[in-house]
Motif scaffolding. Sequence first.
Motif, short mmCIF file in Angstrom:
data_model
loop_
_atom_site.label_atom_id
_atom_site.label_comp_id
_atom_site.label_asym_id
_atom_site.label_seq_id
_atom_site.Cartn_x
_atom_site.Cartn_y
_atom_site.Cartn_z
N LEU A 110 0.81 -1.21 0.00
CA LEU A 110 0.00 0.00 0.00
C LEU A 110 0.86 1.27 0.00
O LEU A 110 0.42 2.32 -0.47
CB LEU A 110 -0.95 0.00 1.20
N ARG A 111 2.07 1.17 0.48
CA ARG A 111 2.97 2.33 0.50
C ARG A 111 3.22 2.83 -0.92
O ARG A 111 3.23 4.04 -1.17
CB ARG A 111 4.29 1.94 1.16
N LEU A 112 3.40 1.91 -1.86
CA LEU A 112 3.65 2.29 -3.25
C LEU A 112 2.41 2.94 -3.88
O LEU A 112 2.51 3.87 -4.67
CB LEU A 112 4.09 1.07 -4.05
N PHE A 113 1.25 2.45 -3.51
CA PHE A 113 0.01 3.04 -4.01
C PHE A 113 -0.18 4.46 -3.44
O PHE A 113 -0.69 5.35 -4.12
CB PHE A 113 -1.18 2.16 -3.65
N SER A 114 0.23 4.64 -2.20
CA SER A 114 0.12 5.97 -1.57
C SER A 114 1.01 6.98 -2.29
O SER A 114 0.62 8.15 -2.46
CB SER A 114 0.50 5.89 -0.09
N GLU A 115 2.19 6.56 -2.73
CA GLU A 115 3.08 7.44 -3.47
C GLU A 115 2.44 7.84 -4.81
O GLU A 115 2.54 8.98 -5.25
CB GLU A 115 4.42 6.75 -3.71
N TRP A 116 1.79 6.87 -5.44
CA TRP A 116 1.10 7.12 -6.70
C TRP A 116 -0.03 8.12 -6.49
O TRP A 116 -0.18 9.09 -7.26
CB TRP A 116 0.57 5.78 -7.22
N ALA A 117 -0.83 7.91 -5.44
CA ALA A 117 -1.95 8.81 -5.17
C ALA A 117 -1.46 10.22 -4.84
O ALA A 117 -2.04 11.21 -5.30
CB ALA A 117 -2.78 8.26 -4.01
N LYS A 118 -0.39 10.32 -4.07
CA LYS A 118 0.15 11.63 -3.71
C LYS A 118 0.61 12.39 -4.95
O LYS A 118 0.39 13.60 -5.08
CB LYS A 118 1.32 11.46 -2.74
N ALA A 119 1.23 11.68 -5.88
CA ALA A 119 1.68 12.31 -7.12
C ALA A 119 0.51 12.83 -7.94
O ALA A 119 0.55 13.92 -8.51
CB ALA A 119 2.49 11.31 -7.95
N GLY A 120 -0.57 12.05 -7.99
CA GLY A 120 -1.71 12.40 -8.82
C GLY A 120 -2.59 13.49 -8.24
O GLY A 120 -3.47 14.02 -8.94
N THR A 121 -2.38 13.83 -6.97
CA THR A 121 -3.19 14.88 -6.34
C THR A 121 -2.43 16.19 -6.20
O THR A 121 -2.89 17.12 -5.53
CB THR A 121 -3.70 14.43 -4.96
N GLN A 122 -1.26 16.30 -6.83
CA GLN A 122 -0.55 17.57 -6.85
C GLN A 122 -1.35 18.60 -7.66
O GLN A 122 -2.20 18.25 -8.46
CB GLN A 122 0.83 17.40 -7.50
N ASN A 123 -1.05 19.87 -7.42
CA ASN A 123 -1.65 20.95 -8.20
C ASN A 123 -3.18 20.94 -8.12
O ASN A 123 -3.86 21.28 -9.08
CB ASN A 123 -1.18 20.84 -9.67
N SER A 124 -3.70 20.49 -6.97
CA SER A 124 -5.15 20.46 -6.73
C SER A 124 -5.89 19.54 -7.70
O SER A 124 -7.10 19.72 -7.94
CB SER A 124 -5.75 21.87 -6.79
N SER A 125 -5.20 18.58 -8.27
CA SER A 125 -5.84 17.60 -9.16
C SER A 125 -6.42 16.45 -8.34
O SER A 125 -6.04 16.24 -7.18
CB SER A 125 -4.83 17.04 -10.16
N HIS A 126 -7.32 15.73 -8.93
CA HIS A 126 -7.86 14.51 -8.32
C HIS A 126 -7.37 13.31 -9.11
O HIS A 126 -7.12 13.40 -10.32
CB HIS A 126 -9.39 14.54 -8.33
N ILE A 127 -7.24 12.19 -8.42
CA ILE A 127 -6.89 10.94 -9.09
C ILE A 127 -7.80 9.84 -8.57
O ILE A 127 -7.88 9.60 -7.37
CB ILE A 127 -5.40 10.58 -8.90
N TRP A 128 -8.53 9.23 -9.48
CA TRP A 128 -9.41 8.12 -9.15
C TRP A 128 -8.81 6.84 -9.72
O TRP A 128 -8.15 6.86 -10.76
CB TRP A 128 -10.80 8.31 -9.74
N MET A 129 -9.06 5.74 -9.05
CA MET A 129 -8.55 4.45 -9.52
C MET A 129 -9.64 3.69 -10.26
O MET A 129 -10.74 3.50 -9.75
CB MET A 129 -8.06 3.60 -8.34
N GLN A 130 -9.30 3.26 -11.48
CA GLN A 130 -10.23 2.43 -12.24
C GLN A 130 -10.05 0.97 -11.83
O GLN A 130 -8.94 0.43 -11.90
CB GLN A 130 -10.00 2.57 -13.74
N LEU A 131 -11.12 0.33 -11.40
CA LEU A 131 -11.08 -1.05 -10.93
C LEU A 131 -11.70 -1.98 -11.98
O LEU A 131 -12.76 -1.68 -12.53
CB LEU A 131 -11.84 -1.19 -9.61
N ASN A 132 -11.04 -3.13 -12.21
CA ASN A 132 -11.47 -3.97 -13.31
C ASN A 132 -11.21 -5.45 -13.04
O ASN A 132 -10.30 -5.82 -12.28
CB ASN A 132 -10.73 -3.56 -14.59
N HIS A 133 -12.01 -6.26 -13.67
CA HIS A 133 -11.78 -7.71 -13.78
C HIS A 133 -12.00 -8.04 -15.25
O HIS A 133 -13.03 -7.67 -15.82
CB HIS A 133 -12.76 -8.49 -12.91
N PRO A 134 -11.05 -8.71 -15.92
CA PRO A 134 -11.18 -8.92 -17.37
C PRO A 134 -12.16 -9.99 -17.79
O PRO A 134 -12.53 -10.05 -18.97
CB PRO A 134 -9.75 -9.31 -17.77
#
Length: 414
Positions: free
Chosen positions: A83-107
């Motif tokens: 989860l630490r790696l996912f937190s780094e990803w989320a932190k990057a995507g929320t810079q500059n007042s942006s939002h980041i949502w995760m797309q969840l999928n099963h093929p």
Amino acid sequence: MNSINLNQPFTLTNGQVIKNRLFKSAMSEQLGDKLHNPTSGLVTLYARWAKGGIGLSMTGNVMVDRTALGEPKNVVLDDKSDLRLFSEWAKAGTQNSSHIWMQLNHPGKQIPKFLCANPVAPSAISLERGLEKGFNTPRALTESEIHEIITKFATSAKLAKQAGFTGVQIHGAHGYLVSQFLSSRHNKRNDKWGGSLENRLRFVLEVYNAIRKEVGAEFPVGIKLNSADFMKGGFTEKESMQVVQALSNNGIDLIEISGGTYESPSMMGAKDKNKPVKESTVKREAYFMDYMEKVRTLVNTPLVVTGGFRSAPAMNEALNTSATDFIGIARTMAVDPDFPNKLMHDSNYGMPLAEPTTGKPALDKMAMVGLVWYEHQMWRIADGKDADPQLSAFSVVLKTLLSAGWYAFKKRRA
């Protein structure tokens, strides 16, 4: 007409404010590590997009089940993830007042043979139109397995919230598992999960409700849904509108409209020679605006239309029809991460995209140049470089072949 432009903020019903009307639609980054955790490249890529001015970034599809991958380097989010790696990803995507949502999928059954010998699906029905050569016939899911997958979606959503993502999106389009349940072409079950549309939409409603129970009322949950499958006997536009209404009635926060499947890839801008694209569609730059205008008369849920937009005038025109609240962009972001800022600073700005080609149509088709060329652009950005609009399509094919072999050109996600 309403006076709406790309710079205008939008407030979701839960109070979350998106700073502008630009929505980065999901693209397959193929930047997961060997354990299917995010790599540092994903952190770099989404930080760059956030700084480029996007209001809301949707991640490429994150799989909810590590035994069911759509591609070799998919990211997976489950109880085994770091989860630490996912937190780094989320932190990057929320810079500059942006939002980041995760797309969840099963093929579901859309898993290449080299990744899975025994895929699962609502019914034991193979993909067609030549795809049966690259995809194994699936096994029909049992009742208990259906409930297990629903739980996996909910678990992934809970973990995404914990990691700092500001929302999640259910991937219900492009022929993946949720889409398979909705389609009478692929869902031939005779239990409560198949048959009538009421039964076929049960799976997506159960997924949504399970996610909502885990994340609470204030956390945004959206869905990407097909306007239609564009296949005989498949999910129709009329059925799609009924599903939109059902999801809206249940409180979904945002609905993104796309269309098609692997068998009929309308989401890639594929053209049917028997159904030429209308001149009005070409002018508006949007593949699905006619559908959106019909949907808007049925629901008040915030909507996103994705597919074809290249210029600020066309985007602002779409917003001012009130048929959509957000403009979905994707490939333009892979070529220029600053595309949002440029659109908002110049009301006439546009970026036409030429179709990448090796000059050999047969090679283009075999190597899926229209997909891997943009993938390589994302990899450049993930590596801290600028995208290269002049990147040779032939060199992309050669590099992909040298690094991964021919398996890299197996049928891939869109």
